[in-house]
Design a protein around this motif. Structure first.
Motif, PDB file in Angstrom:
ATOM      1  N   PRO A   7       1.003  -1.621   0.009  1.00 23.09           N
ATOM      2  CA  PRO A   7      -0.125  -0.242  -0.316  1.00 23.09           C
ATOM      3  C   PRO A   7       1.063   0.963  -0.117  1.00 23.09           C
ATOM      4  CG  PRO A   7      -0.973  -1.870   1.633  1.00 23.09           C
ATOM      5  CD  PRO A   7       0.735  -2.118   0.759  1.00 23.09           C
ATOM      6  N   LEU A   8       0.598   2.310  -0.769  1.00 23.75           N
ATOM      7  CA  LEU A   8       0.497   3.895  -0.099  1.00 23.75           C
ATOM      8  C   LEU A   8       0.323   4.517  -0.287  1.00 23.75           C
ATOM      9  CD1 LEU A   8       2.353   3.490  -4.153  1.00 23.75           C
ATOM     10  CD2 LEU A   8       3.637   3.081  -2.641  1.00 23.75           C
ATOM     11  N   SER A   9       0.844   5.342   0.254  1.00 25.90           N
ATOM     12  CA  SER A   9       0.518   6.507   0.568  1.00 25.90           C
ATOM     13  C   SER A   9      -0.374   7.696  -0.457  1.00 25.90           C
ATOM     14  CB  SER A   9       1.625   7.125   2.016  1.00 25.90           C
ATOM     15  OG  SER A   9       2.515   8.044   1.192  1.00 25.90           O
ATOM     16  N   LYS A  10      -1.092   8.514   0.438  1.00 26.15           N
ATOM     17  CA  LYS A  10      -1.129   9.745  -0.648  1.00 26.15           C
ATOM     18  C   LYS A  10      -0.655  10.576  -1.292  1.00 26.15           C
ATOM     19  CE  LYS A  10      -3.000  13.319   1.511  1.00 26.15           C
ATOM     20  NZ  LYS A  10      -4.567  13.977   1.820  1.00 26.15           N
ATOM     21  N   GLU A  11       0.558  10.953  -0.726  1.00 26.43           N
ATOM     22  CA  GLU A  11       1.402  11.569  -1.212  1.00 26.43           C
ATOM     23  C   GLU A  11       2.613  11.122  -2.182  1.00 26.43           C
ATOM     24  OE1 GLU A  11      -0.237  13.227   2.774  1.00 26.43           O
ATOM     25  OE2 GLU A  11       1.003  11.976   2.161  1.00 26.43           O
ATOM     26  N   GLU A  12       2.773   9.737  -1.529  1.00 26.98           N
ATOM     27  CA  GLU A  12       3.575   8.705  -2.358  1.00 26.98           C
ATOM     28  C   GLU A  12       2.912   8.779  -3.714  1.00 26.98           C
ATOM     29  OE1 GLU A  12       5.823   5.279   0.497  1.00 26.98           O
ATOM     30  OE2 GLU A  12       4.034   5.554  -0.046  1.00 26.98           O
ATOM     31  N   ILE A  13       1.845   8.253  -3.891  1.00 25.08           N
ATOM     32  CA  ILE A  13       1.204   8.050  -5.364  1.00 25.08           C
ATOM     33  C   ILE A  13       0.712   9.324  -6.190  1.00 25.08           C
ATOM     34  CG2 ILE A  13      -1.110   8.398  -6.170  1.00 25.08           C
ATOM     35  CD1 ILE A  13      -1.922   5.980  -3.471  1.00 25.08           C
ATOM     36  N   ILE A  14       0.700  10.871  -5.443  1.00 25.89           N
ATOM     37  CA  ILE A  14       0.694  11.738  -5.934  1.00 25.89           C
ATOM     38  C   ILE A  14       1.963  12.604  -6.472  1.00 25.89           C
ATOM     39  CG2 ILE A  14       0.614  14.513  -5.992  1.00 25.89           C
ATOM     40  CD1 ILE A  14      -2.011  13.941  -3.368  1.00 25.89           C
ATOM     41  N   SER A  15       2.864  11.741  -6.014  1.00 20.91           N
ATOM     42  CA  SER A  15       4.466  12.505  -6.508  1.00 20.91           C
ATOM     43  C   SER A  15       4.661  11.313  -7.454  1.00 20.91           C
ATOM     44  CB  SER A  15       5.142  11.818  -5.639  1.00 20.91           C
ATOM     45  OG  SER A  15       7.386  11.918  -5.723  1.00 20.91           O
ATOM     46  N   ARG A  16       4.334  10.380  -7.292  1.00 16.75           N
ATOM     47  CA  ARG A  16       4.181   9.021  -9.114  1.00 16.75           C
ATOM     48  C   ARG A  16       3.477   9.099  -9.801  1.00 16.75           C
ATOM     49  NH1 ARG A  16       5.521   3.144  -6.204  1.00 16.75           N
ATOM     50  NH2 ARG A  16       7.058   4.073  -4.609  1.00 16.75           N
ATOM     51  N   VAL A  17       2.396   9.935  -9.423  1.00 21.84           N
ATOM     52  CA  VAL A  17       1.623  10.447 -10.516  1.00 21.84           C
ATOM     53  C   VAL A  17       1.963  11.694 -11.707  1.00 21.84           C
ATOM     54  CG1 VAL A  17      -0.711  11.119 -11.477  1.00 21.84           C
ATOM     55  CG2 VAL A  17      -0.747   9.082  -9.481  1.00 21.84           C
ATOM     56  N   LEU A  18       2.080  12.548 -10.581  1.00 18.44           N
ATOM     57  CA  LEU A  18       2.658  13.631 -11.407  1.00 18.44           C
ATOM     58  C   LEU A  18       4.057  13.729 -11.888  1.00 18.44           C
ATOM     59  CD1 LEU A  18       2.042  16.409  -8.292  1.00 18.44           C
ATOM     60  CD2 LEU A  18       0.936  15.508 -10.843  1.00 18.44           C
ATOM     61  N   LYS A  19       4.623  12.511 -12.328  1.00 17.70           N
ATOM     62  CA  LYS A  19       5.575  11.585 -13.158  1.00 17.70           C
ATOM     63  C   LYS A  19       5.164  11.353 -14.225  1.00 17.70           C
ATOM     64  CE  LYS A  19       9.390  11.094  -9.674  1.00 17.70           C
ATOM     65  NZ  LYS A  19      10.133   9.644  -8.913  1.00 17.70           N
ATOM     66  N   GLU A  20       3.785  10.722 -14.384  1.00 18.30           N
ATOM     67  CA  GLU A  20       3.474  10.046 -15.834  1.00 18.30           C
ATOM     68  C   GLU A  20       2.492  11.181 -16.738  1.00 18.30           C
ATOM     69  OE1 GLU A  20       3.138   6.979 -16.999  1.00 18.30           O
ATOM     70  OE2 GLU A  20       4.187   6.038 -15.785  1.00 18.30           O
ATOM     71  N   ARG A  21       1.252  12.149 -15.266  1.00 18.13           N
ATOM     72  CA  ARG A  21       0.757  13.109 -16.284  1.00 18.13           C
ATOM     73  C   ARG A  21       0.580  13.793 -15.654  1.00 18.13           C
ATOM     74  NH1 ARG A  21       0.054   9.325 -19.303  1.00 18.13           N
ATOM     75  NH2 ARG A  21      -2.082   8.275 -19.240  1.00 18.13           N
TER      76      ARG A  21
END
Length: 348
Positions: free
Chosen positions: A306-320
């Protein structure tokens, strides 16, 4: 190579006139027509045979007899300096030369080029290698060098896939390393020499940005907006808005590209990924295809834990290129995502 010029010490037309003077009228006329010594166009065996009302095979026999007669003449023997100079020139250009480019380097007009071609053809110093599926018409003074160059170009073509592009600097560097033993024999600049050898190949070519690839590749032989857009994005190195892509197609290639048409073409092609509002990236850069929810599912699945909200946001912003709120709204979809007791997200 065609940009280079070499001033030869003899006058090709005068030399061939001396040699032709040893022949009968018909033999002389047939060689003049076959080699384009008065007209820029070289005539075929069939065309000459039709004019003389003889078979094409008979024309060939007369041509061969006439060349042999020239080789046995005292005029031919007295022109050793001409063939020595041509040999030195061919070796200066690398011992294996593209016929059209080599002739253009020595003479501006087509008829003068034809006279030089005739001199190459009647001397046993020069070996003509006929055009085939791999290479253009070429001449050599050294079969061993020719075979080595051919083998290396074939290997290069085998190592490239349909979409590969290689910078000219990298390609030349690799060839100089490969040809280290051969290049020492020639006086020419190594980089220019390799460019000349590459120009022999039908299977290799450059795109308008100077990159090399297989001649049939859409990245070299562009057929439409999508192919030009690929080169624009690849050159830019980061996502671009489709309107900017259209502008760059016009600026770099002089091709008309309407923004709406560009957008419609990119969205249908698997080489491109829509990563924001009107922003496109190349799939080969590692971007995940799909909408934000698809990207979220891929990121969480690949994380394994599982990933934290912050981790998810950081990774998505590298994609979109999207707002953080868009990511958070998608995470609220309980059909796809759940939270554990620590507020970390996992797949439903």
């Amino acid at each position: 190579m065609s940009k280079d010029k070499y001033i030869i010490s003899f006058k090709p037309k005068e030399v061939t006139k001396k040699l032709l003077a040893t022949l009968s009228d018909r033999a002389r006329d047939i060689l003049i027509k076959r080699y384009g010594l008065k007209s820029a166009d070289r005539q075929t065996l069939e065309a000459i045979g039709s004019e003389y009302k003889i078979t094409r095979e008979r024309v060939r026999q007369i041509e061969n007899f006439a060349i042999n007669a020239i080789r046995k003449s005292p005029e031919f023997t007295g022109l050793d300096y001409v063939f020595t100079e041509l040999k030195s020139l061919m070796e200066y250009y690398g011992g294996l030369v593209h016929e059209a480019e080599f002739l253009q380097a020595m003479a501006k007009d087509k008829i003068s080029q034809n006279h030089i071609h005739f001199l190459l053809a009647i001397s046993d110093v020069f070996i003509k290698l006929k055009e085939d599926n791999e290479f253009y018409h070429r001449w050599t003074t050294d079969k061993e060098t020719a075979e080595t160059v051919h083998a290396s170009i074939r290997q290069l073509c085998r190592n490239l896939n349909h979409n590969d592009l290689v910078s000219e600097a990298k390609l030349i560097e690799d060839f100089i390393t490969r040809f280290a033993d051969i290049l020492d024999k020639f006086q020419a600049d190594n980089q220019e020499l390799v460019r000349r050898w590459l120009s022999l190949s039908k299977e290799l070519n450059q795109n308008p940005l100077g990159e090399w690839g297989l001649a049939k590749s859409p990245n070299v032989r562009m057929r439409g907006i999508r192919d030009y857009a690929y080169l624009v994005l690849r050159s830019h190195g980061s996502p671009m808005h489709f309107t900017e892509v259209a502008k760059q197609i016009i600026a770099l290639f002089g091709k008309q590209a309407h923004p709406a048409t560009c957008h419609n073409e990119l969205i249908k092609d698997d080489r491109f990924v829509l990563v924001g509002r009107g922003l496109y990236a190349l799939t080969e850069w590692g971007y995940t295809k799909g909408v934000v929810a698809d990207v979220l599912r891929t990121i969480i699945r690949e994380a394994a834990t599982p990933l934290s909200k912050e981790e998810i946001i950081s990774r998505v912003l590298k994609e979109r290129h999207v707002k953080e709120n868009t990511i958070l709204v998608n995470l609220q979809n309980s059909d796809y995502f759940r939270k554990d007791e620590f507020g970390r997200y996992f797949l439903a």
